[in-house]
Write an enzyme that holds these catalytic residues in place. Structure first.
Site, mmCIF file in Angstrom:
data_model
loop_
_atom_site.group_PDB
_atom_site.id
_atom_site.type_symbol
_atom_site.label_atom_id
_atom_site.label_comp_id
_atom_site.label_asym_id
_atom_site.label_seq_id
_atom_site.Cartn_x
_atom_site.Cartn_y
_atom_site.Cartn_z
ATOM 1 N N ARG A 406 0.816 -1.210 0.000
ATOM 2 C CA ARG A 406 0.000 0.000 0.000
ATOM 3 C C ARG A 406 0.851 1.263 0.000
ATOM 4 N NH1 ARG A 406 -5.150 0.423 0.855
ATOM 5 N NH2 ARG A 406 -5.358 -1.508 2.046
ATOM 6 N N HIS A 436 4.923 -10.070 2.862
ATOM 7 C CA HIS A 436 5.392 -9.002 3.737
ATOM 8 C C HIS A 436 6.676 -9.388 4.469
ATOM 9 C CE1 HIS A 436 4.824 -6.232 7.356
ATOM 10 N NE2 HIS A 436 4.741 -5.408 6.336
ATOM 11 N N TYR A 469 13.067 4.395 11.666
ATOM 12 C CA TYR A 469 12.239 3.321 12.210
ATOM 13 C C TYR A 469 13.087 2.439 13.124
ATOM 14 C CZ TYR A 469 8.597 4.120 8.631
ATOM 15 O OH TYR A 469 7.617 4.647 7.847
ATOM 16 N N HIS A 593 8.887 -0.034 15.220
ATOM 17 C CA HIS A 593 8.449 -0.901 14.126
ATOM 18 C C HIS A 593 8.860 -2.359 14.322
ATOM 19 C CE1 HIS A 593 8.197 -2.088 9.740
ATOM 20 N NE2 HIS A 593 7.068 -1.429 9.893
#
Length: 698
Positions: A406, A436, A469, A593
């Protein structure tokens, strides 16, 4: 017996995400943060909210039409959810502008000013006059809106201006619209001395000269407006014969998403408001009026425009140097990995070793093959460059690049073309699910055979976000792990489903089952009087089966510590099941994250890192990776980091029984600990603590 399926024990994912964004906004209020970083948090809050409205709110609206009676774990219908979203969103927007108005006077104290056109000095007026005539006047063309000149298309998130005009001869009213900040910056920096940074917004300049565009007409009203559209790409690739073509089609369609929300400035003429609402078929419930400039992304532009030198340097976070082990910086990375596993905690440790791993693989004549799964990379990715170089050097390079990532669909389509042109074998993921996992396998000739090297990570192969992150990754030459990684790539690239992986765990086949089994083992341990505890750190927790398992463990006395950054559907409203469960959320300088899943298991703690959150989409509809920390020294280091995170009392909020989040109460004699800032300051010493076991490494 407590009914753990009861709706009162679960929260709603959309509403708890909005709670998370409120914690981000809270960082803009926090006076412990440098002033310009607070301004940046305000811009991040706006960006987060825009994405939420365009994707999550849009999805709820569509599902409301399809499944009007369906209820979530909390017992809410989609209409209930939408009502809650609208209320929380309005409250948040109101708070965002309160924060803006609190920050502007603070900026003024440091000679950083957002000025209105009527407050400019004569010299600045002269500059703006030249700027308007030379740049804005030739490029801004207001569009009349009538029977022969239709309303122009407005993209999601763009700021436009609506103008109400009157023909003095016929006394009839008409409307015109024009875009803001199309060809030139929205934030215009004014000439000032070296100690001042003064800015004016493009729309304020255009408003002050608006009559220039409507000669012989009267301008009765001017108002900026902003439209947010449906940006949710619902890709179902199970029946397509060409995923690349399908993604390109949906990307073109995306810009024409259904209007969801109209933003206006307070004081907008009722006629302009009705005109815009009528055009977009929106009502007052879809319209939000704000007390300031639209679209707070502009404050981020101010931050970038202010030079971090002199006095202003204090308004930013202090820079720090990520740790880069000498053995990796100066030597053969494959030799270093053969000696022992390597652990990195980003951004406190450098991302450069990962880049070097792939660069050396591309150049090394002994390397015969590279396999990698990519979800998101940077716009100037050295990872892509290394893969292209490896293919050009005659190595077999196999790349899975997820086209359904996305927000990165368009970029990933481009990278897929580029990698194919360089000679890489490229696939776009698996039908019906996203890939992912973050995994690389390098195959190298050594001695009389082949040796395989593996990189596994919780975060993306993105050199830019690696600086902001918090993620963890491991480089290893462990043959069992390498064999598992090989089987996973066989599954991704061919028709194979590995029956039994020895060390690695993958979704959608095993992670949920694996985590539930680990939780059950802790339940057995506590019943046997053995030490039992669970530590989990993740971005989101919304899977009902996992939450139910945690409740069961908490009920029998397993100590459970959860750090959940965002969506958190677990509730602590029943002491019988939540007495032993504590939930923290850390929102600070860096985006948390990393995903860590640790289990006490008596006296034999086990630690796993993962790309997966405990959400249905990750556990049931994605290819995700969970990998164990096998090296005992690294495992101790990760557990120490977990304890450090848990001790944070500066950026931690604690979930309360009433679903609110409160800051940790710091007693008078307690030291304030911002674990991220502490880690950034002591990155080298912390790494040395691990690598003291390997003297050649530092």
């Amino acid at each position: 017996m407590i009914n753990l399926k009861a709706s009162r024990y679960y929260n709603n994912r959309e509403l708890t995400w909005l709670d998370f964004n409120e914690r981000v906004l809270d960082e803009a209020r926090d006076r412990h943060n440098p002033l310009l970083e607070r301004l940046n948090f305000l811009a991040i809050t706006q960006n987060n909210l825009d994405q939420f409205i365009g994707v999550r709110m849009a999805k709820v609206e569509k599902r409301m039409q399809l499944y009007p009676e369906l209820r979530d774990m909390m017992g809410l219908t989609y209409q209930n959810q939408l009502n809650g979203i609208r209320k929380k969103t309005r409250d948040m927007i109101h708070q965002m502008y309160q924060v803006l108005h609190d920050l502007l006077p603070e900026l003024h104290k440091h000679n950083i000013n957002l000025l209105s056109v009527n407050r400019l000095t004569p010299y600045q007026h002269k500059f703006i006059n030249r700027y308007f005539k030379n740049y804005l006047l030739p490029t801004i063309v207001p569009s009349a809106v009538d029977a022969t000149r239709p309303f122009p298309f407005v993209r999601s998130g763009q700021t436009w201006m609506a103008i109400l005009i009157e023909n003095p001869f016929t006394e009839t009213e008409s409307f015109a619209v024009c875009p803001i900040a199309c060809a030139f910056p929205r934030v215009i920096k004014l000439p000032s001395n070296e100690h001042h940074d003064n800015f004016v917004l493009q729309e304020d300049v255009v408003k002050s000269y608006i009559k220039t565009f409507f000669q012989n007409f009267l301008v009765e009203g001017v108002a900026c407006f902003r439209l947010l559209r449906d940006q949710d790409i619902a890709l179902d690739d199970r029946h397509t014969t060409n995923l690349l073509r399908m993604v390109n089609y949906h990307l073109r369609e995306l810009q024409y998403g259904k209007p969801l929300m109209l933003e206006l400035q307070k004081g907008t003429s009722p006629k302009i408001k009705r005109f815009l609402q009528h055009h977009y078929s929106l009502t007052d419930k879809d319209t939000c009026e704000v007390s300031g400039p639209l679209d707070l992304h502009f404050v981020g532009q101010i931050v970038k425009s202010v030079k971090g030198t002199g006095e202003h340097q204090k308004l930013f976070y202090k820079k720090f140097m990520p740790f880069f082990p000498r053995a990796l910086k100066e030597g053969d990375i494959f030799s270093a990995i053969r000696r022992h596993d390597w652990f990195f905690n980003r951004p406190f440790d450098s991302f450069q070793p990962v880049i070097m791993f792939l660069q050396q693989a591309a150049e090394d004549p002994k390397v015969v093959e590279v396999r990698i799964s990519l979800y998101r990379v940077s716009s100037t990715s050295p990872i892509i460059k290394a893969l292209e170089e490896a293919a050009e050097n005659g190595k077999q390079v196999m790349v899975l690049i997820e086209l359904k990532a996305r927000g990165n669909e368009q970029a990933n389509v481009k990278w897929a073309h580029d990698l194919q042109a360089a000679g890489c074998r490229v696939i776009y993921g698996l039908r019906g699910m996203k890939t992912h996992c973050k995994l690389t396998l390098v195959v190298r000739r050594e001695g009389n055979g082949l040796r395989r090297y593996v990189h596994m990570a919780t975060g993306n192969y993105n050199d830019k976000t690696a600086k902001h992150y918090v993620d963890m990754d491991i480089l290893t030459a462990n043959p069992v792990v390498a064999n598992d990684a090989n089987k996973i790539f066989d599954m991704l690239f061919g028709y194979s489903r590995p029956d039994a992986l020895q060390q690695l765990v993958i979704a959608p086949f095993s992670i949920k089952k694996f985590i539930k089994a680990k939780i059950k083992q802790e339940i057995k341990n506590v019943r046997k009087g053995k030490p039992a505890a669970i530590f989990m750190k993740m971005n989101s927790l919304s899977d009902d089966a996992i939450i139910k398992a945690l409740y069961e463990a908490g009920y029998v006395g397993v100590k459970i510590h959860l750090i959940v950054r965002g969506i958190c559907d677990i509730r602590l409203n029943n002491p019988k099941i939540s007495k032993h469960i504590k939930v923290h959320s850390i929102v600070g300088r860096f985006l948390e994250h990393s995903r860590i899943y640790a289990f006490k298991d008596g006296k034999h703690p086990q630690v796993y890192l993962s790309s997966a959150d405990m959400m249905p989409r990750n556990l049931d509809r994605r290819v995700e990776l969970m990998f164990p920390v096998l090296d005992s020294n690294i495992r101790k280091q990760v557990l120490w980091i977990c304890k450090l995170m848990w001790k944070d009392n500066a950026k931690t909020r604690v979930l309360q029984p009433d679903d609110t989040w409160k800051h940790v109460h710091i007693k008078k004699h307690d030291k304030r600990l911002d674990y991220q800032q502490y880690y950034a300051k002591h990155a080298k010493q912390i790494a040395m603590k691990l690598y003291k076991h390997y003297p050649d490494c530092v």
